[in-house]
Design a protein around this motif. Sequence first.
Motif, PDB file in Angstrom:
ATOM      1  N   GLY A   1      10.125 -21.654 -60.654  1.00 58.92           N
ATOM      2  CA  GLY A   1       8.702 -21.998 -61.940  1.00 58.92           C
ATOM      3  C   GLY A   1       8.276 -23.664 -61.607  1.00 58.92           C
ATOM      4  N   THR A   2       7.421 -23.818 -62.402  1.00 56.34           N
ATOM      5  CA  THR A   2       6.032 -25.064 -62.115  1.00 56.34           C
ATOM      6  C   THR A   2       6.483 -25.731 -63.100  1.00 56.34           C
ATOM      7  N   ILE A   3       7.058 -27.274 -62.823  1.00 60.16           N
ATOM      8  CA  ILE A   3       6.478 -28.980 -64.036  1.00 60.16           C
ATOM      9  C   ILE A   3       6.314 -29.169 -63.339  1.00 60.16           C
ATOM     10  N   VAL A   4       4.567 -29.615 -64.258  1.00 64.97           N
ATOM     11  CA  VAL A   4       3.573 -31.017 -63.746  1.00 64.97           C
ATOM     12  C   VAL A   4       3.799 -31.905 -64.263  1.00 64.97           C
ATOM     13  N   ILE A   5       4.243 -32.896 -63.692  1.00 65.35           N
ATOM     14  CA  ILE A   5       4.573 -34.277 -64.845  1.00 65.35           C
ATOM     15  C   ILE A   5       3.523 -35.191 -64.396  1.00 65.35           C
ATOM     16  N   LEU A   6       2.629 -36.364 -65.587  1.00 66.81           N
ATOM     17  CA  LEU A   6       1.662 -36.872 -65.782  1.00 66.81           C
ATOM     18  C   LEU A   6       2.619 -37.886 -66.435  1.00 66.81           C
ATOM     19  N   GLY A   7       2.457 -39.517 -65.197  1.00 63.54           N
ATOM     20  CA  GLY A   7       2.439 -40.629 -65.743  1.00 63.54           C
ATOM     21  C   GLY A   7       1.363 -41.338 -66.491  1.00 63.54           C
ATOM     22  N   PHE A   8       1.486 -41.603 -67.266  1.00 63.30           N
ATOM     23  CA  PHE A   8       0.386 -42.865 -67.950  1.00 63.30           C
ATOM     24  C   PHE A   8       1.340 -44.179 -68.229  1.00 63.30           C
ATOM     25  N   ASP A   9       0.639 -44.809 -67.648  1.00 63.59           N
ATOM     26  CA  ASP A   9       0.946 -46.808 -67.562  1.00 63.59           C
ATOM     27  C   ASP A   9       0.724 -47.391 -68.881  1.00 63.59           C
TER      28      ASP A   9
ATOM     29  N   LEU B   1       4.600 -36.815 -69.348  1.00 59.11           N
ATOM     30  CA  LEU B   1       3.864 -35.959 -70.092  1.00 59.11           C
ATOM     31  C   LEU B   1       4.647 -34.297 -68.988  1.00 59.11           C
ATOM     32  N   LYS B   2       4.976 -33.316 -69.340  1.00 58.87           N
ATOM     33  CA  LYS B   2       5.547 -32.461 -68.645  1.00 58.87           C
ATOM     34  C   LYS B   2       4.751 -30.966 -68.600  1.00 58.87           C
ATOM     35  N   ILE B   3       4.449 -30.424 -68.219  1.00 61.08           N
ATOM     36  CA  ILE B   3       3.991 -29.037 -68.385  1.00 61.08           C
ATOM     37  C   ILE B   3       4.611 -27.935 -67.509  1.00 61.08           C
ATOM     38  N   LYS B   4       5.404 -27.576 -68.258  1.00 60.92           N
ATOM     39  CA  LYS B   4       6.224 -26.128 -67.542  1.00 60.92           C
ATOM     40  C   LYS B   4       6.787 -25.104 -67.375  1.00 60.92           C
ATOM     41  N   ASP B   5       6.474 -24.853 -66.478  1.00 61.29           N
ATOM     42  CA  ASP B   5       6.511 -22.741 -67.037  1.00 61.29           C
ATOM     43  C   ASP B   5       7.362 -22.081 -65.849  1.00 61.29           C
ATOM     44  N   TYR B   6       7.706 -21.074 -66.374  1.00 62.89           N
ATOM     45  CA  TYR B   6       8.953 -19.740 -65.472  1.00 62.89           C
ATOM     46  C   TYR B   6       8.485 -18.818 -64.458  1.00 62.89           C
ATOM     47  N   GLY B   7       7.308 -19.257 -63.587  1.00 65.26           N
ATOM     48  CA  GLY B   7       6.869 -18.161 -63.077  1.00 65.26           C
ATOM     49  C   GLY B   7       6.988 -18.210 -61.143  1.00 65.26           C
ATOM     50  N   ILE B   8       6.123 -17.478 -60.744  1.00 66.22           N
ATOM     51  CA  ILE B   8       6.325 -17.478 -59.183  1.00 66.22           C
ATOM     52  C   ILE B   8       6.728 -19.045 -58.743  1.00 66.22           C
ATOM     53  N   GLY B   9       5.869 -19.860 -59.053  1.00 68.02           N
ATOM     54  CA  GLY B   9       7.000 -20.758 -58.552  1.00 68.02           C
ATOM     55  C   GLY B   9       5.986 -21.479 -57.238  1.00 68.02           C
ATOM     56  N   ILE B  10       6.012 -22.718 -56.799  1.00 67.10           N
ATOM     57  CA  ILE B  10       5.377 -22.638 -55.242  1.00 67.10           C
ATOM     58  C   ILE B  10       6.255 -23.474 -53.239  1.00 67.10           C
ATOM     59  N   PRO B  11       6.276 -22.437 -53.227  1.00 68.30           N
ATOM     60  CA  PRO B  11       6.774 -22.900 -52.040  1.00 68.30           C
ATOM     61  C   PRO B  11       7.119 -23.668 -51.358  1.00 68.30           C
ATOM     62  N   LYS B  12       8.263 -24.863 -50.742  1.00 63.21           N
ATOM     63  CA  LYS B  12       8.802 -26.430 -50.372  1.00 63.21           C
ATOM     64  C   LYS B  12       7.365 -26.956 -49.303  1.00 63.21           C
ATOM     65  N   GLU B  13       7.528 -26.113 -48.412  1.00 62.50           N
ATOM     66  CA  GLU B  13       5.958 -25.942 -47.585  1.00 62.50           C
ATOM     67  C   GLU B  13       4.506 -26.469 -47.514  1.00 62.50           C
ATOM     68  N   ASP B  14       4.286 -25.850 -48.850  1.00 60.50           N
ATOM     69  CA  ASP B  14       3.012 -26.530 -49.597  1.00 60.50           C
ATOM     70  C   ASP B  14       3.282 -27.035 -51.007  1.00 60.50           C
ATOM     71  N   LEU B  15       3.978 -27.190 -51.608  1.00 56.33           N
ATOM     72  CA  LEU B  15       3.731 -28.400 -52.373  1.00 56.33           C
ATOM     73  C   LEU B  15       2.867 -30.548 -51.985  1.00 56.33           C
ATOM     74  N   ASP B  16       2.977 -30.359 -50.324  1.00 54.52           N
ATOM     75  CA  ASP B  16       2.086 -31.527 -49.894  1.00 54.52           C
ATOM     76  C   ASP B  16       1.031 -31.356 -49.870  1.00 54.52           C
ATOM     77  N   LYS B  17       0.696 -29.275 -50.125  1.00 50.62           N
ATOM     78  CA  LYS B  17      -0.998 -29.276 -49.874  1.00 50.62           C
ATOM     79  C   LYS B  17      -1.585 -29.100 -50.968  1.00 50.62           C
ATOM     80  N   ILE B  18      -0.635 -29.045 -52.067  1.00 50.30           N
ATOM     81  CA  ILE B  18      -1.712 -27.886 -53.255  1.00 50.30           C
ATOM     82  C   ILE B  18      -3.029 -28.691 -53.429  1.00 50.30           C
ATOM     83  N   LEU B  19      -2.730 -30.252 -52.870  1.00 50.45           N
ATOM     84  CA  LEU B  19      -3.393 -31.117 -54.638  1.00 50.45           C
ATOM     85  C   LEU B  19      -5.423 -30.602 -53.130  1.00 50.45           C
TER      86      LEU B  19
END
Length: 479
Positions: free
Chosen positions: A463-471, A401-419
């Motif tokens: 933009g940002t893409i959130v990917i959910l993976g269901f087993d 399941l992918k949720i994709k927007d075309y917004g402001i996005g997230i800097p690469k240095e913040d991707l591993d901390k946003i959770l």
Amino acid sequence: MKFWKKIFLYSLILFLLLFNGGGIILIEKIHGENLNTAIKSLMYKYLNVQSVMYLNSDYLTNIDVDSESNMKNWMDIIINGYSINNVEQYNTELYSMENKEITSDLKQKILGKRQEILQAQTGKKVFIIRSINNKKYAFVSSIVNLENRDFKLIISRDIQYVYTERINNYKLFILIDFIILIILSIGMYIISKKLTNPIVNLSNISKDIAKGEYDIRVVESKKNDEIGVLEHNFNLMIDVIENNIEELKTLNESKQRFIDSLNHEIKTPITSIIGYSELLLKGNVSEEIKIKAYKYINSEAKRLETLNSTLLKLTLIREEKKTLKKVNLIEMINGVENILKYKLLKKDIYVNIKIEDVNILADKELLEVLLTNLIDNSIKASSENSIIEIDGYYNNEKYILKIKDYGIGIPKEDLDKILEPFYMVDKARTRKNNGIGLGLSICSEICKIHNISLDIESELNMGTIVILGFDKENFYNEI
């Protein structure tokens, strides 16, 4: 004691015990065999003399056997005539039953009792070894009957050569033992040092690691023996330790950021509340300022209430047991779209949904919170008149399941901390939207308890893409 010294000493001790023990046994065995050969030779000579005496006993019928001189002459004729002593130096003695010497060619004078004479028996040979003038002699004695008269016959021989050979063998063995011991000592020193060098190297590196130098590695010998395996496993262990330490550092930094953020989130509204309340307590403020102060106090109090309830919700999500039910994903997303319809209309955002039908086994309330937070974040990040795409499809044995927007996005240095809790990429925008930085942390916890993979891909201003993976275990299968 160092390990290489133990190998060196134990090897030498084992060598000395085995080699010397084996050498002594071998020399004594050779000595025993030589002694047996000498004794057998003496026995044969005795039988030879005895046979010759019996064959020539008829001569005694012509002489007086009571005459010792006659008997001596007879024995001399037998001995000299058959050359018994000329070759191997055997000695022959003849005694009467009263132990009087009749004849003897034994040149050595024997002091003390002659047990070989005293113990002589009929039909039985007595064997004795004795020392004469520091030499070993073997004696064989027995009683012989000649013309109905008994005599004591003694045959002897110098067997010192047997003992001299044993001494020479021991001297040679000691010399060989000494030479081999020197060679073995040098060899074992080299071998023990070479064998233990990798262990010494490991020990030195372990000391450096204990000091905190985790970037050091053992130079592996590329051998398949125990040392090579130990070196390889040691490097693997250091890798694991280094990774664990990095994880602990990251976790510690994350916890520290959580504490700092929580402190900031609490301190900021409290400071505002205290400041405006003190202003109101003075009493000499205008009505406009009073209303402004009341609004700030009310706003910050609500912010604290939201923070408290959100933290409580995060705690409950982690601790409470989930109630799994059948949830249709299309119906769930349509429901979330209706919940956020006001926000979508306000920014004129179009949601494009393309989902393959699937039933998920999940806690309905938690899954709704997950999807609501993710889509709400896409709305906040998107500009007006933009699009949010929601795609759902099967990929092998997983459902994506992918949720994709075309917004402001997230800097690469913040991707591993946003959770992480309270982490906010744009604090000003988040506060403007009344956010406190716990939304994605809640989403992460919901995914963990449902075994749903959560990945976020983003590029700044793209933009940002959130990917959910269901087993497969997330799918609802009707029985």
